[in-house]
Design a protein around this motif. Structure first.
Motif, PDB file in Angstrom:
ATOM      1  N   ALA A  60       5.041  -8.074   6.143  1.00 11.04           N
ATOM      2  CA  ALA A  60       3.809  -8.330   5.388  1.00 11.04           C
ATOM      3  C   ALA A  60       2.868  -9.240   6.167  1.00 11.04           C
ATOM      4  O   ALA A  60       3.303 -10.183   6.832  1.00 11.04           O
ATOM      5  N   THR A  61       1.576  -8.973   6.043  1.00 10.41           N
ATOM      6  CA  THR A  61       0.560  -9.718   6.785  1.00 10.41           C
ATOM      7  C   THR A  61      -0.277 -10.584   5.833  1.00 10.41           C
ATOM      8  O   THR A  61      -0.289 -10.359   4.621  1.00 10.41           O
TER       9      THR A  61
ATOM     10  N   LEU B  97      10.798  -8.279   3.990  1.00 10.01           N
ATOM     11  CA  LEU B  97       9.399  -8.003   3.606  1.00 10.01           C
ATOM     12  C   LEU B  97       8.442  -8.972   4.298  1.00 10.01           C
ATOM     13  O   LEU B  97       7.377  -8.583   4.771  1.00 10.01           O
TER      14      LEU B  97
ATOM     15  N   LEU C 115      -4.705  -9.168  -0.445  1.00  8.84           N
ATOM     16  CA  LEU C 115      -5.258  -7.970  -1.093  1.00  8.84           C
ATOM     17  C   LEU C 115      -4.210  -7.124  -1.800  1.00  8.84           C
ATOM     18  O   LEU C 115      -4.506  -6.020  -2.244  1.00  8.84           O
TER      19      LEU C 115
ATOM     20  N   ASN D 258       3.799 -12.911   7.326  1.00 13.98           N
ATOM     21  CA  ASN D 258       4.146 -14.000   6.411  1.00 13.98           C
ATOM     22  C   ASN D 258       5.226 -14.884   7.024  1.00 13.98           C
ATOM     23  O   ASN D 258       5.184 -16.106   6.879  1.00 13.98           O
TER      24      ASN D 258
ATOM     25  N   LEU E  80       0.815  -1.215   0.000  1.00 12.79           N
ATOM     26  CA  LEU E  80       0.000   0.000   0.000  1.00 12.79           C
ATOM     27  C   LEU E  80       0.852   1.270   0.000  1.00 12.79           C
ATOM     28  O   LEU E  80       0.592   2.213  -0.771  1.00 12.79           O
TER      29      LEU E  80
ATOM     30  N   SER F 226       0.216 -13.004  -5.725  1.00 13.50           N
ATOM     31  CA  SER F 226       0.460 -13.699  -4.452  1.00 13.50           C
ATOM     32  C   SER F 226       0.881 -15.153  -4.634  1.00 13.50           C
ATOM     33  O   SER F 226       0.217 -15.918  -5.327  1.00 13.50           O
TER      34      SER F 226
HETATM   35  C1  LIG Z   1      10.109  -6.012  -3.572  1.00 15.27           C
HETATM   36  C2  LIG Z   1       8.885  -6.836  -3.306  1.00 15.27           C
HETATM   37  C3  LIG Z   1       8.860  -8.156  -3.722  1.00 15.27           C
HETATM   38  C4  LIG Z   1       7.738  -8.934  -3.461  1.00 15.27           C
HETATM   39  N1  LIG Z   1       7.716 -10.234  -3.900  1.00 15.27           N
HETATM   40  C5  LIG Z   1       6.599 -10.995  -3.686  1.00 15.27           C
HETATM   41  C6  LIG Z   1       6.511 -12.322  -4.158  1.00 15.27           C
HETATM   42  O1  LIG Z   1       7.424 -12.844  -4.782  1.00 15.27           O
HETATM   43  N2  LIG Z   1       5.380 -13.025  -3.885  1.00 15.27           N
HETATM   44  C7  LIG Z   1       4.338 -12.487  -3.202  1.00 15.27           C
HETATM   45  O2  LIG Z   1       3.337 -13.174  -2.977  1.00 15.27           O
HETATM   46  N3  LIG Z   1       4.384 -11.224  -2.763  1.00 15.27           N
HETATM   47  C8  LIG Z   1       5.489 -10.482  -2.980  1.00 15.27           C
HETATM   48  N4  LIG Z   1       5.534  -9.194  -2.551  1.00 15.27           N
HETATM   49  C9  LIG Z   1       4.324  -8.607  -2.048  1.00 15.27           C
HETATM   50  C10 LIG Z   1       4.206  -8.691  -0.579  1.00 15.27           C
HETATM   51  O3  LIG Z   1       3.990 -10.043  -0.230  1.00 15.27           O
HETATM   52  C11 LIG Z   1       3.006  -7.826  -0.248  1.00 15.27           C
HETATM   53  O4  LIG Z   1       3.444  -6.496  -0.366  1.00 15.27           O
HETATM   54  C12 LIG Z   1       2.499  -8.083   1.109  1.00 15.27           C
HETATM   55  O5  LIG Z   1       2.049  -9.408   1.249  1.00 15.27           O
HETATM   56  C13 LIG Z   1       1.364  -7.158   1.450  1.00 15.27           C
HETATM   57  O6  LIG Z   1       1.117  -7.301   2.822  1.00 15.27           O
HETATM   58  P1  LIG Z   1       1.036  -6.029   3.755  1.00 15.27           P
HETATM   59  O7  LIG Z   1       0.571  -6.514   5.087  1.00 15.27           O
HETATM   60  O8  LIG Z   1       2.307  -5.257   3.739  1.00 15.27           O
HETATM   61  O9  LIG Z   1      -0.123  -5.249   3.014  1.00 15.27           O
HETATM   62  P2  LIG Z   1      -0.379  -3.682   2.919  1.00 15.27           P
HETATM   63  O10 LIG Z   1       0.599  -3.079   1.969  1.00 15.27           O
HETATM   64  O11 LIG Z   1      -0.497  -3.075   4.268  1.00 15.27           O
HETATM   65  O12 LIG Z   1      -1.838  -3.696   2.279  1.00 15.27           O
HETATM   66  C14 LIG Z   1      -2.091  -4.253   0.998  1.00 15.27           C
HETATM   67  C15 LIG Z   1      -3.596  -4.083   0.725  1.00 15.27           C
HETATM   68  O13 LIG Z   1      -4.346  -4.879   1.634  1.00 15.27           O
HETATM   69  C16 LIG Z   1      -5.261  -4.075   2.357  1.00 15.27           C
HETATM   70  N5  LIG Z   1      -5.335  -4.668   3.693  1.00 15.27           N
HETATM   71  C17 LIG Z   1      -4.297  -5.007   4.501  1.00 15.27           C
HETATM   72  N6  LIG Z   1      -4.740  -5.649   5.592  1.00 15.27           N
HETATM   73  C18 LIG Z   1      -6.103  -5.723   5.485  1.00 15.27           C
HETATM   74  C19 LIG Z   1      -7.144  -6.295   6.273  1.00 15.27           C
HETATM   75  N7  LIG Z   1      -6.886  -6.955   7.411  1.00 15.27           N
HETATM   76  N8  LIG Z   1      -8.420  -6.161   5.852  1.00 15.27           N
HETATM   77  C20 LIG Z   1      -8.707  -5.524   4.697  1.00 15.27           C
HETATM   78  N9  LIG Z   1      -7.761  -4.969   3.902  1.00 15.27           N
HETATM   79  C21 LIG Z   1      -6.476  -5.086   4.279  1.00 15.27           C
HETATM   80  C22 LIG Z   1      -4.680  -2.686   2.335  1.00 15.27           C
HETATM   81  O14 LIG Z   1      -5.681  -1.691   2.509  1.00 15.27           O
HETATM   82  C23 LIG Z   1      -4.076  -2.666   0.932  1.00 15.27           C
HETATM   83  O15 LIG Z   1      -5.082  -2.393  -0.014  1.00 15.27           O
HETATM   84  C24 LIG Z   1       6.638  -8.392  -2.768  1.00 15.27           C
HETATM   85  C25 LIG Z   1       6.672  -7.060  -2.333  1.00 15.27           C
HETATM   86  C26 LIG Z   1       7.770  -6.295  -2.609  1.00 15.27           C
HETATM   87  C27 LIG Z   1       7.771  -4.855  -2.135  1.00 15.27           C
END
Ligand SMILES: Cc1cc2nc3c(=O)[nH]c(=O)nc-3n(C[C@H](O)[C@H](O)[C@H](O)COP(=O)(O)OP(=O)(O)OC[C@H]3O[C@@H](n4cnc5c(N)ncnc54)[C@H](O)[C@@H]3O)c2cc1C
Ligand code: SF4
Length: 330
Positions: A107-108, A103, A114, A75, A34, A163
């Motif tokens: 990440a959650t 990360l 989402l 995660n 986000l 994902s």
């Molecule tokens: C460099 C990089 C490499 C990556 N590589 C991979 C990969 O190889 N594979 C992979 O699967 N992922 C990958 N990711 C993605 C990463 O897994 C996601 O960014 C992460 O899982 C998102 O989780 P977050 O908790 O940080 O979400 P946030 O960034 O906080 O939120 C993401 C979205 O979810 C919504 N949200 C969050 N929590 C809730 C909730 N409880 N209820 C409703 N809405 C909610 C937020 O409003 C937003 O829209 C990568 C990310 C980066 C930056």
């Protein structure tokens, strides 16, 4: 980044009340997707409701032998949990195949489900994109689409869901739970992501303002013998260009039960039900595995730059199922 409000919620009802159905408010998990999108101007929320202090950070066994996973479990914690590793090993492998250690510590589970697509046009606000700006067009169709979808896409959008975790969750019939001001609800993962159609901006079936509270994994004895394989362009952290989660139970050389889901081929984690139908009751041989892959991939509609995904997925499925069969025979 433009100015935005920030509040931290301490309980589920408080989080839902803070967000209301205000389209300007977003829940903030680890922020690893986000906040990046806010910096790029793709997401422009007026207010963030931080959910990381909610009491949703546990992985617990359910009375029937499944697992309940809270939305704020990181995660890293999900992948390391002993019950996940033992009962759903493909889930641990999928999570560990995603992003980097740092990360994954942030990440959650809710945020992972989402997270938004990595389509380069979506993240570039100077370009049109039906998902970001409905009705503006899809430049990926005639432009860069090497990693685009081959299954279930439309002329409106060919982006893939990024994902890894979601692929294993699709194979194991996970159910997403959520809370709204009207009370709790749940959605099987199969119904959680909406088909693309001509509304790619409407990604999930969640009601407006819904807080994802977690997910439930039903008991699945077959999942104890499962694997996740991810193909990517480099060994360091990178999104998949094709992936699969599989579980297989073989007795006397015959497939008794099978689970199969694909990643990076569609706008959502793709449950390969046509392939499963070919597998169950058939001899556990390379021919069966190839026929199963072909059954699923017969619906593939690749674009000029991503025809490679069809043989890639076929080879991936055969290799993964062969590995699982050899493992069972040991
Ligand atoms: C460099 C990089 C490499 C990556 N590589 C991979 C990969 O190889 N594979 C992979 O699967 N992922 C990958 N990711 C993605 C990463 O897994 C996601 O960014 C992460 O899982 C998102 O989780 P977050 O908790 O940080 O979400 P946030 O960034 O906080 O939120 C993401 C979205 O979810 C919504 N949200 C969050 N929590 C809730 C909730 N409880 N209820 C409703 N809405 C909610 C937020 O409003 C937003 O829209 C990568 C990310 C980066 C930056
Ligand atoms: S594929 Fe989807 S996300 Fe990418 S430009 Fe087209 S509409 Fe936007």
């Amino acid at each position: 980044m433009r100015e935005f409000g920030y509040e931290r919620a301490l309980d589920v009802s408080g989080a839902v009340a803070l967000a209301g159905a205000d389209p300007e408010t977003r829940f903030l998990g680890g922020g690893t997707n986000l906040v990046d999108l806010m910096k790029a101007g793709v997401e422009r929320p007026g207010r963030l409701v931080d959910v990381t202090e909610l009491p949703l950070d546990r992985v617990e066994s359910t009375p029937d032998g499944g697992l309940r996973v809270g939305a704020t479990v990181t995660n890293s914690d999900l992948a390391a949990h002993p019950d996940v590793r033992r009962r759903y090993p493909a889930l641990t492998q999928a999570v560990l195949a995603g992003a980097s250690g740092q990360l994954r510590n942030m990440a959650t589970v809710g945020g992972n489900l989402l997270q938004r697509t990595r389509c380069g046009y979506f993240t570039d606000v100077t370009k049109p994109c039906n998902k970001r700006n409905p009705g503006s067009g899809c430049p990926a169709l005639a432009g860069e689409h090497r990693n685009a979808a081959i299954l279930g896409a439309s002329d409106a959008c060919v982006a893939v869901h990024p994902s890894d975790m979601g692929v294993a969750l699709a194979a194991f019939d996970a159910v997403v739970t959520y809370e709204t001001a009207d009370g709790p609800g749940e959605l099987p993962l199969a119904d959680f992501y909406r088909p693309v159609g001509d509304t790619p901006h409407l990604e999930t079936a969640l009601p407006a303002g819904a807080l994802v509270t977690g997910l439930v994994l039903p008991p699945a004895p077959v999942a104890a013998r499962s694997r996740y394989r991810k193909v990517r362009e480099r060994a360091s952290y990178a999104f998949a260009i094709g992936s699969a989660a599989a579980a297989l139970e073989v007795r006397d050389g015959v497939v008794q039960d099978a689970r199969l889901a694909f990643g990076a081929v569609a706008s959502r984690p793709w449950r390969a039900r046509a392939a499963e139908q070919v597998l169950i009751g058939a001899p556990a041989t390379g021919e069966t595995f190839a026929a199963a892959a072909d059954a699923e991939l017969s619906a593939a509609r690749p674009l000029p730059q991503n025809t490679y995904k069809v043989p890639l997925m076929r080879n991936l499925v055969v290799a993964l199922l062969t590995e699982l069969t050899e493992e069972a025979a040991r």
